[in-house]
Design an enzyme around this catalytic site. Structure first.
Site, short mmCIF file in Angstrom:
data_model
loop_
_atom_site.label_atom_id
_atom_site.label_comp_id
_atom_site.label_asym_id
_atom_site.label_seq_id
_atom_site.Cartn_x
_atom_site.Cartn_y
_atom_site.Cartn_z
N GLN A 36 48.46 31.86 29.58
CA GLN A 36 47.06 32.23 30.46
C GLN A 36 46.07 32.94 29.53
O GLN A 36 46.33 33.26 28.73
CB GLN A 36 47.23 34.03 31.24
CG GLN A 36 45.95 34.19 32.10
CD GLN A 36 46.24 35.11 32.80
OE1 GLN A 36 45.49 36.33 32.28
NE2 GLN A 36 46.32 35.07 34.64
N GLU A 64 38.45 37.26 38.57
CA GLU A 64 38.66 38.84 38.61
C GLU A 64 37.75 39.18 38.06
O GLU A 64 38.04 40.55 37.16
CB GLU A 64 40.17 39.04 38.15
CG GLU A 64 40.94 38.68 39.38
CD GLU A 64 42.56 39.00 39.04
OE1 GLU A 64 43.24 39.42 38.50
OE2 GLU A 64 43.57 39.44 39.33
N TYR A 98 36.58 38.17 35.22
CA TYR A 98 36.01 37.99 33.96
C TYR A 98 35.42 37.56 33.31
O TYR A 98 34.15 36.89 34.07
CB TYR A 98 37.85 37.73 33.16
CG TYR A 98 38.82 38.92 33.53
CD1 TYR A 98 38.77 39.67 32.46
CD2 TYR A 98 40.19 38.50 33.97
CE1 TYR A 98 39.74 40.94 32.33
CE2 TYR A 98 41.12 39.73 34.06
CZ TYR A 98 41.31 40.57 33.10
OH TYR A 98 41.86 41.91 33.55
N GLU A 144 36.76 45.92 39.89
CA GLU A 144 35.70 46.89 40.22
C GLU A 144 35.28 47.35 41.77
O GLU A 144 34.68 47.92 42.58
CB GLU A 144 34.17 47.00 39.39
CG GLU A 144 33.67 45.76 40.42
CD GLU A 144 32.21 44.87 38.60
OE1 GLU A 144 31.70 45.20 39.03
OE2 GLU A 144 33.61 45.40 37.80
N LYS A 164 53.17 54.89 53.19
CA LYS A 164 54.48 53.56 52.10
C LYS A 164 54.78 53.01 52.85
O LYS A 164 55.91 52.13 53.03
CB LYS A 164 55.09 54.94 51.74
CG LYS A 164 54.25 55.31 50.79
CD LYS A 164 55.57 56.02 50.20
CE LYS A 164 54.74 56.89 48.62
NZ LYS A 164 53.80 58.19 48.51
N LYS A 196 39.25 67.64 41.03
CA LYS A 196 39.10 66.30 41.53
C LYS A 196 41.09 66.64 42.20
O LYS A 196 41.64 66.79 41.50
CB LYS A 196 39.08 65.14 41.72
CG LYS A 196 39.97 64.30 40.60
CD LYS A 196 39.68 62.97 40.38
CE LYS A 196 40.36 61.90 39.29
NZ LYS A 196 39.95 60.10 38.84
N ALA A 239 60.53 59.62 40.92
CA ALA A 239 61.51 58.67 41.01
C ALA A 239 61.44 58.16 39.22
O ALA A 239 61.89 57.01 39.28
CB ALA A 239 61.07 58.05 42.57
#
Length: 810
Positions: free
Chosen positions: A107, A186, A188, A275, A462, A674, A766
């Protein structure tokens, strides 16, 4: 057998070459691309890709490699700019090509304004919301030189033995899926030229859409002219930006048509800019939930005949086959699933898909590690990225009798690795040890494996709508259940009746069994509140609330949740969706051979599962992709088309989500920062947004005084006393390790190891439990108990330097 997946295992002819199947292992920057030492040796990268080549992947794509210094993601990040760079990469390509059939593409990634260094560049001098530096706007001459750098990079990739390149034209989401040829999406550099929101130029490289797309088309056209006709050029095209001011659909179609004319062989689907504030690959995204975007291009882009790739949240061969069979795409891309199981395709082809270690889309050891500059690995497969040092299949020369107490994730992973060669901790250790040839006995107090992983799989956040109505965390337990049977672990469930998390076998019994090593994966018990009234009937632990077979309690309409860590967030999600009010769940009928190990009826009703249409509606995504950027406007748009536009995605046909409950939830914490500050970097924001959507009140900076019939007495951040009038108080404020067996075992002279929660009672971690268990199982013969804490994934030199720099910049 391959007959079960005819489309997935059918070959695909390209320009002068053929892929052996329809599966791409998408790009993931796993931290191996930079190499080791001053010579930047790529031995670990070679081993990583060779293992996936053995697994039969048709086409693999490396992590992003910059074409020049300005394009690097960070200082010292990987670059292909000289013949010496190409020579180093031959070790990787030769390792892959030792196995007949699989191909590998490199890539090419120019980070543009997303570069974490002061030398980044872009179409315009506009700082990214998630960036550190304002980029320099490239001059027209510098744009031309950048194009030549892309061409040189592709030519060097061919010299290095790669079968092709992927160009990324959209900013790859670091919060999202890790897969990218020439990256043109994306957000870039290439996408920064394409999108009007980042391209404010007035020269020949800006303004009209024709001008803004000159860069990607010139890159592809010139690469095509410079390389062999058989050399694959894949372009990752942003088809759904999920940001304001993104591309319009006609522009996407026009660019796809132009890319084919310029010489691209494959168009890969890009979903979402870095973003974007929309999840695209986390567990909450339905499986195959974005394949409708690729289908739309296939149906509407006249003149586009080259193969299209569907991507994002495709993690099983069944979902892949469904997407291909429907004609949504010609290829499917799975990235993280090959971290979880390099041999996914081999197992599907052999007719044993039940033994696939399925990616659960948690991001905890892959993308979160990438942000910390650690080697990207996998929560359910810690060997990923560590193929040259973690040998979980190496037969032992000293078979031992090993007792594992606790069938949580760590105990299971240890047992099946140690026996094959055996809480998440107990599961992980038992299965790993067994694989290596050790004789493993796994003791579990309850009537099912999984430990506190069984709590995680009860959380609606989930839960996914999938063809077999199961959810992601169940998949991990299904995998371990089959590994227990395959590796010969002696599993003893319900050893005796005892409370949650308590030892299920005595030290005397373990001594009498002849155990030469004992591994305590006994997990944790919830910590009490320790204030007046903590024994009030309204006070419940998170275990009592979340576990169906233990819970005989009623949760009221107004609920205070004490503790805003991962457990608190999960409980809030559980209660916000009214999951505690659902009728008893049905038992899964799909896996009769192991259903008894999974607890039979302990299975969430699909009524809480989210469909693709409901997901798109919840996050404001235009289901027709007709609005610029793919987002609905603030006033709201007609979402009635969602079911029709997205209902064909490969996500099954489960009912819509349960009606929103009327209860009020208060998520409390002592800290003033937060909520969920310790959650995963790439998923924490999703959990916070989800709870906001559910109307959960998040209150910080409080101290707890007492609980009585009035409710929870506490002091706010201003120090003033107040009473929160609630019906129920759920305590999620920490845990205690269960180590009651340690002292008597050590007194008997039996080497005893603590792993998972028994070793450290932090959050229900986990990732740490399975990693620790797997590493211990790989060397149980020589390991010493006091060194168990060292069994963690190391932080490399680059990561250390990056963290030092980041901490000073913060």
């Amino acid at each position: 057998m391959a007959a079960a997946y005819p489309k997935l295992f059918s070959p695909l002819k390209l320009r002068g070459t053929t892929l052996i199947n329809r599966c791409i292992m998408g790009s993931m920057h796993n931290g191996l691309e930079e190499g080791d030492g001053f010579g930047h040796h790529l031995g670990r990268m070679a081993a990583f890709f060779e293992e996936r080549a053995k697994g039969g992947v048709g086409l693999m794509v490396t992590g992003g490699i910059a074409p020049n210094n300005a394009g690097r993601v960070a200082p010292m990040a990987a670059m292909m700019a000289t013949p010496a760079d190409a020579a180093r990469h031959r070790e990787v390509t030769e390792a892959v090509h030792r196995h007949n059939g699989p191909k590998i593409a490199m890539q090419i990634l120019h980070s543009g304004r997303y570069g974490y260094h002061p030398f980044n560049v872009s179409a315009s001098a506009k700082k990214a919301p998630i960036g550190w530096f304002t980029p320099k706007a490239l001059s027209s001459a510098e744009v031309e030189r950048t194009i030549e750098d892309f061409v040189r990079c592709a030519s060097l990739a061919q010299e290095a033995g790669y079968d092709g390149v992927e160009v990324i034209g959209w900013p790859r989401r670091r919060r999202g899926d890790g897969h990218q040829g020439v990256m043109g999406s994306e957000g870039y550099l290439i996408n920064q030229f394409i999108a009007a929101r980042t391209n404010k130029r007035t020269d020949e490289w800006g303004g009209t859409y024709t001008n803004r797309t000159r860069l990607p088309l010139a890159i592809v056209e010139r690469i095509r002219a410079a390389v062999d006709p058989k050399f694959i050029i894949m372009f990752r095209l942003s088809m759904l930006d999920l940001v304001e001011g993104g591309s319009e659909w006609p522009e996407v179609v026009a660019l796809a048509q132009g890319l084919e004319a310029a010489g691209a062989d494959i168009i890969n689907t890009g979903i979402g800019w870095h973003e974007a504030r929309v999840p695209t690959i986390a567990t909450c995204v339905p499986r195959g939930g974005f394949s409708w975007v690729t289908r739309k291009l296939r149906q509407e882009a006249n003149g586009v005949t080259i193969p299209l790739v569907a991507t994002n949240r495709i993690n099983t061969p069944e979902i892949a086959e469904e997407i291909l069979s429907k004609g949504d795409a010609d290829l499917v891309s799975m990235a993280r699933p090959f971290l979880a199981d390099p041999f996914l395709l081999n197992k599907a082809k052999a007719g044993t898909p039940e033994r696939i270690n399925t990616c659960i889309a948690c991001n905890q050891a892959c993308l979160d590690h990438t942000f910390q500059m650690k080697i990207a690995s996998c929560l359910v497969n810690p060997r990923a990225g560590y193929e040259t040092e973690l040998f979980t299949d190496k037969p032992t020369a000293q078979p031992l009798d090993v007792a594992v107490v606790g069938a949580g994730p760590a105990g299971l992973a240890f047992a099946t690795t140690a026996a094959k060669h055996a809480s998440p901790a107990g599961l992980a250790f038992a299965t790993t040890a067994a694989k290596r040839g050790h004789r493993v006995t796994l003791y579990e107090a309850s009537d099912k494996i999984g430990g506190q992983f069984n709590l995680a799989k009860m959380v609606p956040g989930k839960l996914l709508t999938i063809s077999d109505d199961l959810e992601e965390f169940y998949e991990t337990l299904r995998y371990f259940a089959h590994e227990i049977k395959a590796t010969g672990v002696d599993l003893r469930l319900g050893t005796r009746t005892c409370g949650w998390g308590h030892a299920c076998v005595s030290a005397e019994q373990l001594q009498a069994s002849g155990a030469q090593r004992v591994v305590l994966a006994t997990g944790v018990t919830p910590r009490k509140l320790n204030i007046p009234g903590d024994d009030h009937p309204s006070v419940l632990s998170y275990v009592e609330v979340s576990t169906r077979d233990l819970r005989e309690v009623f949760v009221g309409e107004r609920v205070a949740i004490i503790g805003a860590g991962g457990i608190g967030f999960d409980v809030a999600e559980f209660l916000a969706h009214g999951a505690d009010r659902l009728p008893p769940p049905k038992a899964p009928a799909q896996l009769p051979a192991v259903s008894s190990l999974l607890g039979g009826a302990d299975h969430l009703s699909p009524r809480t599962a989210i469909t693709t249409a409901a997901f798109l509606d919840s996050w404001g995504i235009d289901p027709t992709n007709s609005m610029r950027g793919g987002l609905l406007n603030a006033a709201g748009a007609d979402t009635g088309a969602a079911a029709g536009a997205a209902g064909g995605a490969a996500t099954g046909a489960a009912p819509a989500t349960a009606p929103a409950p009327s209860r009020q939830l208060f998520l409390l914490q002592r800290k003033k920062g937060k909520h969920g500050g310790g959650l995963g970097k790439t998923t924490g924001w999703i959990h916070r947004e989800s709870l906001k959507k559910e109307g959960v009140n998040m209150i910080g900076g409080v101290s707890y005084e007492k609980v009585d019939d009035e409710g929870l007495h506490m002091k706010g951040k201003d120090g003033k006393p107040t009473v929160l009038k609630v019906d129920t108080v759920v305590v999620c404020a920490g845990q205690l390790s269960d180590t009651s067996l340690e002292k008597p075992l050590l007194a008997m002279g039996i080497p005893t190891f603590k792993i998972g929660g028994a070793h450290l009672a932090a959050e229900l971690d986990a990732k740490r439990a399975i990693d620790q268990a797997t590493r211990l199982a790989a060397e149980i013969e020589s390991a010493s108990p006091e060194k168990v804490g060292d069994f963690i994934a190391p932080l490399g030199m680059a990561g250390w330097l990056f963290q030092k720099f980041a901490s000073k910049s913060a």
